[in-house]
Design an enzyme around this catalytic site. Structure first.
Site, short mmCIF file in Angstrom:
data_model
loop_
_atom_site.label_atom_id
_atom_site.label_comp_id
_atom_site.label_asym_id
_atom_site.label_seq_id
_atom_site.Cartn_x
_atom_site.Cartn_y
_atom_site.Cartn_z
N ASP A 125 3.99 8.24 2.60
CA ASP A 125 3.56 6.97 1.99
C ASP A 125 2.06 6.96 1.75
O ASP A 125 1.30 7.75 2.33
CB ASP A 125 3.98 5.78 2.86
CG ASP A 125 3.43 5.85 4.28
OD1 ASP A 125 3.37 6.96 4.83
OD2 ASP A 125 3.05 4.80 4.84
N GLU A 192 3.82 5.52 7.67
CA GLU A 192 2.69 5.74 8.58
C GLU A 192 1.58 4.73 8.35
O GLU A 192 0.97 4.23 9.28
CB GLU A 192 2.14 7.16 8.39
CG GLU A 192 1.14 7.59 9.44
CD GLU A 192 -0.31 7.23 9.15
OE1 GLU A 192 -1.14 7.35 10.06
OE2 GLU A 192 -0.63 6.80 8.01
ZN ZN Z 1 -2.80 9.32 6.48
#
Ligand code: ZN
Length: 492
Positions: A125, A192
């Site tokens: 992401d 994340e």
């Molecule tokens: Zn990162």
């Protein structure tokens, strides 16, 4: 006269102690490279190939959101299809598990299943591109433009580059007929950037299967060119630990009322004073934690810095002052205090009945969440201020991974092979990464991104004109091509 001789003798003793300590300190810094008996030659890679794969990955807008309902699962599916097309050998010879939302775990079975596996990771992401800055991008943030020797766009530095480099390396190793001695995992979370559940789920699954990892490498610090004050040449900081994280909400309630008859302090005043006390009493600096870093970096330090670092008993104050002056180094010295949210008031002539603020702390290894809360309470020292941790986002600093073991030394050896003359040192990751979850199943967790960066490049991460040079991308593939062979070897 005898006093003068005594003084002279004392000065001489101090000079001698300083000189001896400097000699021992610098000597102890050197770590010889770690040999590997047999290794495959680097792949004859056209630098445009990984560049085009990265460009295609950037064009798929895998933005993660605080509210997962806003995520677009189709984007993550599209990225998975792209990886399948780009890396056909990897997708036939490794097994892939897909988790809810799009996190991935690949397993490359090793020849000797009695050896502990190793794991390479990088998230899929990216953060969004701020719509108010779109016109400031030289090439649009999701264009993946390959121009001027760079690949441009969100994720080029953070951290699709690492995901692509790992996959590119594995694909080339498979093409060369390589089979790892140890099992190699590749994990890639989809969330994340929002401190999501992808990585903890993968860790829970591996734990359930009884997997204990020999070593883990995730995104992290880079190879710096002239970023650290007082150092010359390339310096590669390899993060062996990560700061802890805590947000505290400060609230106060008062009677409210009309602004024509205010009490001596309003809710806003009380919370403002609390914040002011926190900022005027920063957490103390602790040079102990950064000492191993500066010991290892000392060959690249100016003579003055070398002497100072080797003799903190004498020059501690001076060193603290120098390091605290630069934001790049100041945050490694202590737990940081950052007021990030402030809410109060509804109308200009009404006394606010409630005021609240949120303060974010990044906790230095060696300190604890409980210790930070206790100190905040005593610094504010005002019973009217209620202090509540925001529980959804807090964790202790990570344990410190060793920097004298083969896992660490293989990283530094490959860095020095690819960037000769680089000085390597263990350091602290200031931001948060998914790797913190992996301490549950490994004692050796490293955070390192083998990119050569200059100061201005670092500002592009999460910022405008994020980009990576073709040369950096190419070297990153070579880095993982070499490191995967080393880490998956029996002697690792
Ligand atoms: Zn990162």
């Amino acid at each position: 006269m005898p006093y003068l001789y005594a003084l002279l003798a004392l000065v001489l003793v101090v000079i001698l102690v300083v000189a001896i300590r400097t000699y021992i300190f610098t000597k102890s810094a050197a770590q010889p490279p770690l040999p590997l008996e047999s290794s495959l030659p680097d792949p004859q890679l056209d630098p445009l190939v990984p560049a085009q794969h990265l460009s295609a990955a950037i064009q798929i807008e895998t933005v993660s959101h605080e509210d997962p309902a806003q995520d677009d699962p189709e984007k993550f599916d599209a990225l998975h299809r792209l990886l399948e097309d780009a890396y056909p050998r990897l997708h036939t010879q490794l097994t892939r598990e897909v988790f809810d939302g799009g996190s991935l775990l690949y397993t490359w079975r090793g020849r000797d299943l009695s050896l502990e596996p190793v794991l390479f990771m990088a998230h899929q992401d990216v953060v969004p591109a701020d719509e108010f800055t779109l016109d400031k991008w030289t090439y649009p943030p999701f264009s993946g433009a390959i121009e001027e020797g760079f690949i441009w766009g969100r994720g080029s530095l953070d951290i699709k580059c690492q995901l692509i480099a790992i996959m590119e390396a594995v694909e080339n190793l498979l093409a060369a007929g390589f089979t790892p001695e140890r099992t190699v995992y590749i994990s890639s979370a989809h969330d994340e950037e929002v401190l999501g559940l992808g990585a903890p789920r993968i860790v829970a699954l591996l734990k359930e299967r009884g997997v204990r990892l020999q070593a883990v490498i995730d995104e992290g610090t880079a190879i710096l060119d002239g970023v650290l004050p007082g150092f010359t040449g390339y310096t590669a900081a390899i993060a062996v630990t990560e700061k802890g994280y805590l947000s505290l909400k400060l609230t106060t309630e008062s009677g409210g009322g009309h602004s024509s008859t205010p009490a001596p302090e309003t809710s806003i005043g009380i919370i403002s004073r609390a914040i002011d006390r926190l900022q005027s009493n920063p957490f103390p600096h602790n040079l102990k934690v950064t000492e191993p870093m500066f010991r290892a970096f000392s060959p690249a330090a100016s003579t003055l810095m070398k002497v100072a670092f080797a003799n903190l008993w004498l020059f501690g104050g001076l060193v603290r002052g120098r390091l605290a002056a630069s934001p790049e180094t100041a945050a490694s010295l202590h737990t940081t205090t950052a007021p990030t949210i402030f809410h109060s008031g509804i109308k200009e002539n009404v006394l606010p009945s409630l005021a609240e603020a949120v303060v974010n702390f990044r906790i230095l290894p060696g300190e604890t969440v409980a210790g930070v809360i206790e100190r905040v309470r005593s610094v504010i020292n005002d019973e009217r201020v209620k202090i509540t941790p925001i529980h959804t986002s807090q964790w202790e600093p990570s344990p410190v991974s060793p920097s004298d073991c083969p896992a660490y030394r293989h990283i530094t050896t490959v860095v020095q092979e690819l960037y000769p003359g680089t000085t390597c040192a263990p350091n602290i990751m200031l931001g948060a990464t998914d790797s913190r979850h992996y301490h549950a199943i490994s004692d050796r967790v490293y955070r390192f991104t083998p990119i050569l960066s200059r100061k201005l490049d670092l500002e592009r991460i999460h910022g405008i004109n994020e980009r990576i040079s073709l040369e950096n991308m190419h070297n990153m593939v070579l880095f993982f091509h070499r490191l995967i062979q080393r880490w998956s070897s029996q002697k690792m």
